[in-house]
Design an enzyme around this catalytic site. Structure first.
Site, PDB file in Angstrom:
ATOM      1  N   TRP A 101       0.813  -1.215   0.000  1.00  0.00           N
ATOM      2  CA  TRP A 101       0.000   0.000   0.000  1.00  0.00           C
ATOM      3  C   TRP A 101       0.847   1.266   0.000  1.00  0.00           C
ATOM      4  O   TRP A 101       0.517   2.238  -0.684  1.00  0.00           O
ATOM      5  CB  TRP A 101      -0.983  -0.008   1.169  1.00  0.00           C
ATOM      6  CG  TRP A 101      -2.051  -1.041   0.977  1.00  0.00           C
ATOM      7  CD1 TRP A 101      -2.226  -2.186   1.704  1.00  0.00           C
ATOM      8  CD2 TRP A 101      -3.064  -1.067  -0.042  1.00  0.00           C
ATOM      9  NE1 TRP A 101      -3.295  -2.904   1.208  1.00  0.00           N
ATOM     10  CE2 TRP A 101      -3.825  -2.241   0.154  1.00  0.00           C
ATOM     11  CE3 TRP A 101      -3.406  -0.203  -1.088  1.00  0.00           C
ATOM     12  CZ2 TRP A 101      -4.906  -2.575  -0.675  1.00  0.00           C
ATOM     13  CZ3 TRP A 101      -4.486  -0.537  -1.912  1.00  0.00           C
ATOM     14  CH2 TRP A 101      -5.216  -1.716  -1.685  1.00  0.00           C
ATOM     15  N   ASP A 171      -1.339   6.465   6.496  1.00  0.00           N
ATOM     16  CA  ASP A 171      -2.463   5.640   6.062  1.00  0.00           C
ATOM     17  C   ASP A 171      -2.718   4.629   7.181  1.00  0.00           C
ATOM     18  O   ASP A 171      -1.908   3.745   7.424  1.00  0.00           O
ATOM     19  CB  ASP A 171      -2.088   4.930   4.752  1.00  0.00           C
ATOM     20  CG  ASP A 171      -3.158   3.955   4.269  1.00  0.00           C
ATOM     21  OD1 ASP A 171      -4.171   3.758   4.976  1.00  0.00           O
ATOM     22  OD2 ASP A 171      -2.967   3.383   3.175  1.00  0.00           O
ATOM     23  N   LYS A 195     -12.076  -1.578   6.367  1.00  0.00           N
ATOM     24  CA  LYS A 195     -11.224  -2.560   7.024  1.00  0.00           C
ATOM     25  C   LYS A 195     -11.665  -2.729   8.472  1.00  0.00           C
ATOM     26  O   LYS A 195     -12.082  -3.783   8.884  1.00  0.00           O
ATOM     27  CB  LYS A 195      -9.753  -2.131   6.967  1.00  0.00           C
ATOM     28  CG  LYS A 195      -9.249  -1.810   5.564  1.00  0.00           C
ATOM     29  CD  LYS A 195      -9.103  -3.049   4.693  1.00  0.00           C
ATOM     30  CE  LYS A 195      -9.025  -2.756   3.206  1.00  0.00           C
ATOM     31  NZ  LYS A 195      -7.847  -2.057   2.759  1.00  0.00           N
TER      32      LYS A 195
END
Ligand SMILES: *Cc1c(COP(=O)(O)O)cnc(C)c1O
Length: 360
Positions: A101, A171, A195
């Site tokens: 990511w 993040d 998530k």
């Protein structure tokens, strides 16, 4: 009704009591005569939902008054572009790459300026977090970027990097609200909510007010300006009302469990059950160095792709779903976010132990 233990990395489990409450309110929300799905975002009843969601989130995380909370569509991925577009002053961005990511985020930022990868753990397939105490931070860096918990590779920062005074952007998609964080340590925190919080389709952005600029690239879409969202209380256009409503429910639920300190304890306990088993197992081994192992995304392998596939198939048949690891790591990945009950992890360990005995 039959629910499985869903170990998906995202969209992921939501707390059952929250789903039940949503079910009760689905057709007629609190006597409004309509579902939240059918409701104007400009209505008083929805404004109350949004206001309460923000207030509860602020309370949970202890968000200081000089930070804005934004509800933005486009998930975590749109933030990969919004961060450089909005924070660009010198056009220099420092990235710490610890997994898939942060790598994606760095690639996106390259469209908008010069990206320095100032540390990376790619050399060992992101099985650790590099020492970030004394990195070559660029004097001109507009910010230093991390993915605090890498969902695919299963690692976590135990200690935030020393940014040498530069703005830290994190993040937190796969660890959001899993433990207390000190918001003042960051310039921007963002998280795709599917998530660890709610349904897909929204990101929450927590940003220090002085970082919100009106004069971003005039060619940038109006939606991509943080100022657009901040100046309009996340209602410049129709927001993801449904996600805001569901997230708000989860915030209240987390408060009822004792807040983020309590969640951290629960999450540490749950992860320990699984990691203790993996460490004692002869069949499996963890893929991440012990000190950097994520409490949320637990990655482990047999070392043989066929065996991995057989285990995944067996777990699925036993009502333990979505344990297949990401193809870049292989093996298995158990995502055990806030909403995964301890019993789910215990069932998984019980199953794997038995499987190991029977297949020794
Ligand atoms: C899932 C994920 C994303 C991407 O989220 P989308 O909402 O699918 O865009 C970004 N960062 C992390 C850490 C993630 O886990």
């Amino acid at each position: 009704m039959s629910r499985v233990y869903n170990f998906s990395a995202g969209p992921a489990m939501m707390p059952l009591p929250v789903l039940e409450e949503i079910q009760k309110e689905l057709i007629d929300y609190k006597g409004s005569g309509m579902s939240v799905m059918e409701m104007s975002h400009r209505s008083k009843v929805f404004q109350t939902i949004a206001d309460e969601a923000e207030a509860d989130l602020r309370e949970l995380m202890g968000i200081p008054d000089n930070y804005k909370v934004l509800f933005v569509q486009g998930g975590g991925t749109l933030q990969f572009a919004m961060v450089p577009i909005n924070l660009c002053k010198n056009g220099v961005f420092d990235y710490i790459v610890t997994g898939a990511w942060s790598k994606k985020a760095a690639a996106e930022a390259k469209k908008y300026g010069k990206v320095n990868v100032i540390a990376s753990s790619e050399d060992r397939n992101y099985s650790y977090v590099p020492d970030c105490s004394d990195l070559p931070i660029d004097d001109d860096a507009d910010y230093v970027y991390i993915c605090e918990n890498e969902t695919i590779h299963g690692n976590v920062f135990n200690k935030l990097p020393n940014t040498k005074g530069k703005v830290l952007v994190a993040d937190q998609s796969s660890m959001f609200l899993s433990k207390p964080v000190n918001v003042s340590d960051y310039g921007v925190i963002f998280a795709g909510v599917q998530k660890n919080v709610g349904p897909a389709g929204m990101a929450i952005v927590i940003i220090r007010e002085d970082l919100i600029k009106e004069d971003i690239d005039p060619k940038a879409p109006v939606y991509l300006s943080y100022n657009t969202h901040a100046a309009n209380d996340s209602m410049y256009n129709t927001p993801n009302c449904w996600a805001i409503y569901c997230c708000g429910k989860v915030f209240k639920y987390l408060k009822s469990l004792g807040g983020l300190e309590a969640m951290n304890k629960i999450n540490e306990d749950k992860a320990k059950i699984l990691y203790d088993y993996i460490d004692s197992s002869k069949l499996f081994k963890g893929t991440v160095d012990k000190e950097f192992r994520s409490l949320m995304n637990v990655c482990f392998v047999t070392g043989d792709a066929d065996k991995d596939a057989a285990v995944v198939a067996a777990t699925k048949a036993a009502g333990l779903d979505n344990l297949k690891g990401h193809r870049s790591v292989g093996g298995l990945r158990a995502s055990i976010y806030n909403a995964m009950p301890k019993e789910g992890v215990e069932e998984l360990v019980k199953f794997l132990k038995k499987y190991e005995e029977e297949n020794a």
